[in-house]
Design a protein around this motif. Structure first.
Motif, mmCIF file in Angstrom:
data_model
loop_
_atom_site.group_PDB
_atom_site.id
_atom_site.type_symbol
_atom_site.label_atom_id
_atom_site.label_comp_id
_atom_site.label_asym_id
_atom_site.label_seq_id
_atom_site.Cartn_x
_atom_site.Cartn_y
_atom_site.Cartn_z
ATOM 1 N N MET A 100 0.827 -1.195 0.000
ATOM 2 C CA MET A 100 0.000 0.000 0.000
ATOM 3 C C MET A 100 0.871 1.259 0.000
ATOM 4 O O MET A 100 0.564 2.247 -0.692
ATOM 5 N N PHE A 101 1.964 1.226 0.745
ATOM 6 C CA PHE A 101 2.861 2.383 0.805
ATOM 7 C C PHE A 101 3.842 2.401 -0.358
ATOM 8 O O PHE A 101 4.259 3.471 -0.809
ATOM 9 N N ILE A 102 4.213 1.215 -0.866
ATOM 10 C CA ILE A 102 5.132 1.154 -2.000
ATOM 11 C C ILE A 102 4.508 1.772 -3.246
ATOM 12 O O ILE A 102 5.136 2.569 -3.949
ATOM 13 N N ILE A 103 3.242 1.434 -3.521
ATOM 14 C CA ILE A 103 2.610 1.958 -4.736
ATOM 15 C C ILE A 103 2.181 3.416 -4.569
ATOM 16 O O ILE A 103 1.722 4.040 -5.530
ATOM 17 N N LEU A 104 2.356 3.964 -3.365
ATOM 18 C CA LEU A 104 2.119 5.395 -3.155
ATOM 19 C C LEU A 104 3.348 6.227 -3.536
ATOM 20 O O LEU A 104 3.254 7.443 -3.689
ATOM 21 N N ILE A 105 4.497 5.570 -3.701
ATOM 22 C CA ILE A 105 5.743 6.279 -3.984
ATOM 23 C C ILE A 105 5.669 7.143 -5.247
ATOM 24 O O ILE A 105 6.164 8.283 -5.234
ATOM 25 N N PRO A 106 5.077 6.670 -6.365
ATOM 26 C CA PRO A 106 4.980 7.567 -7.533
ATOM 27 C C PRO A 106 4.224 8.862 -7.231
ATOM 28 O O PRO A 106 4.614 9.937 -7.713
ATOM 29 N N PHE A 107 3.158 8.780 -6.427
ATOM 30 C CA PHE A 107 2.416 9.996 -6.074
ATOM 31 C C PHE A 107 3.258 10.925 -5.212
ATOM 32 O O PHE A 107 3.330 12.134 -5.462
#
Length: 215
Positions: A100-107
């Motif tokens: 959940m936090f890894i795929i928030l990295i691009p944002f």
């Protein structure tokens, strides 16, 4: 409810590995899709384009840093799955919360680029990576304490203890970056170049008896 059910039912690791690989690939791709040439600048010759690209240097730096971090996390995950032979429900949920936090990295990377120098954007980025680091440590702790998940024929528990300690770099560096953000706003993301030297230092530190005493 199954969501909260505490079970030690052993499961194959293949599906979570495939999910992790797919989402890491998506996150890495989205990083570059966030890079666009400024449309507010009129470009009619090479000089204009060079000037536009020069103004994008912070954006490119953020892209490189975030891509390198995602790459390091992906390598770390592959390393972890090399040591485990199976998984179970609790470990799967830990992986999903980590994702959940890894795929928030691009944002958070895009936010850092769009609002370069604003401390709120920098803190959001660093806190995002801090959460990733916390869940990474939790996952290593979990397989260390649940050794039935490990490959019996190819894993020395001292290696797991060392990897768990080395992964604390993903907590240490974001904390350093948060401190730098308050001192020199706009440059805190460069703190992540410390990941490799700090990880190398942690890897060289001998395993202490307290590291091995936990069950």
């Amino acid at each position: 409810m199954l969501f909260f059910q505490d079970t030690k039912e052993e499961m194959s690791k293949n599906r979570i590995e495939a999910l992790l690989d797919g989402l890491f690939a998506i996150a890495m791709t989205i990083l570059v899709l966030n890079i666009t040439v400024p449309t507010t600048v009129k470009i009619s010759e090479s000089g204009d384009l060079f000037n536009a690209l020069r103004t994008m240097i912070p954006t490119f730096l953020n892209y490189i840093i975030s891509f390198a971090i995602l790459a390091a996390l992906w390598v770390n995950d592959n390393h972890q799955f090399h040591y485990i032979k199976q998984t179970e429900r609790t470990y799967l949920w830990l992986c999903l919360w980590n994702l959940m936090f890894i795929i928030l990295i691009p944002f958070s990377t895009s936010l850092l680029g769009d609002y370069h120098g604003l401390i709120a954007a920098e803190l959001f980025f660093h806190l995002n990576l801090l959460c990733v680091g916390i869940f990474s440590i939790i996952r290593w702790n979990y397989i260390f304490r649940n050794r039935h998940l490990l490959q019996e024929d190819s894993c020395d528990i001292s290696i797991i203890a060392k990897e768990r300690r080395v992964n604390s770099v993903f907590i240490i560096v974001p904390l350093i970056a948060i401190c730098v953000a308050f001192i020199v706003p706009g440059w805190s993301a460069l703190s992540y170049i410390l990941i490799l030297p700090i990880a190398s230092l942690l890897r060289k530190i001998a395993i202490s008896p307290s590291d091995m005493s936990q069950v």
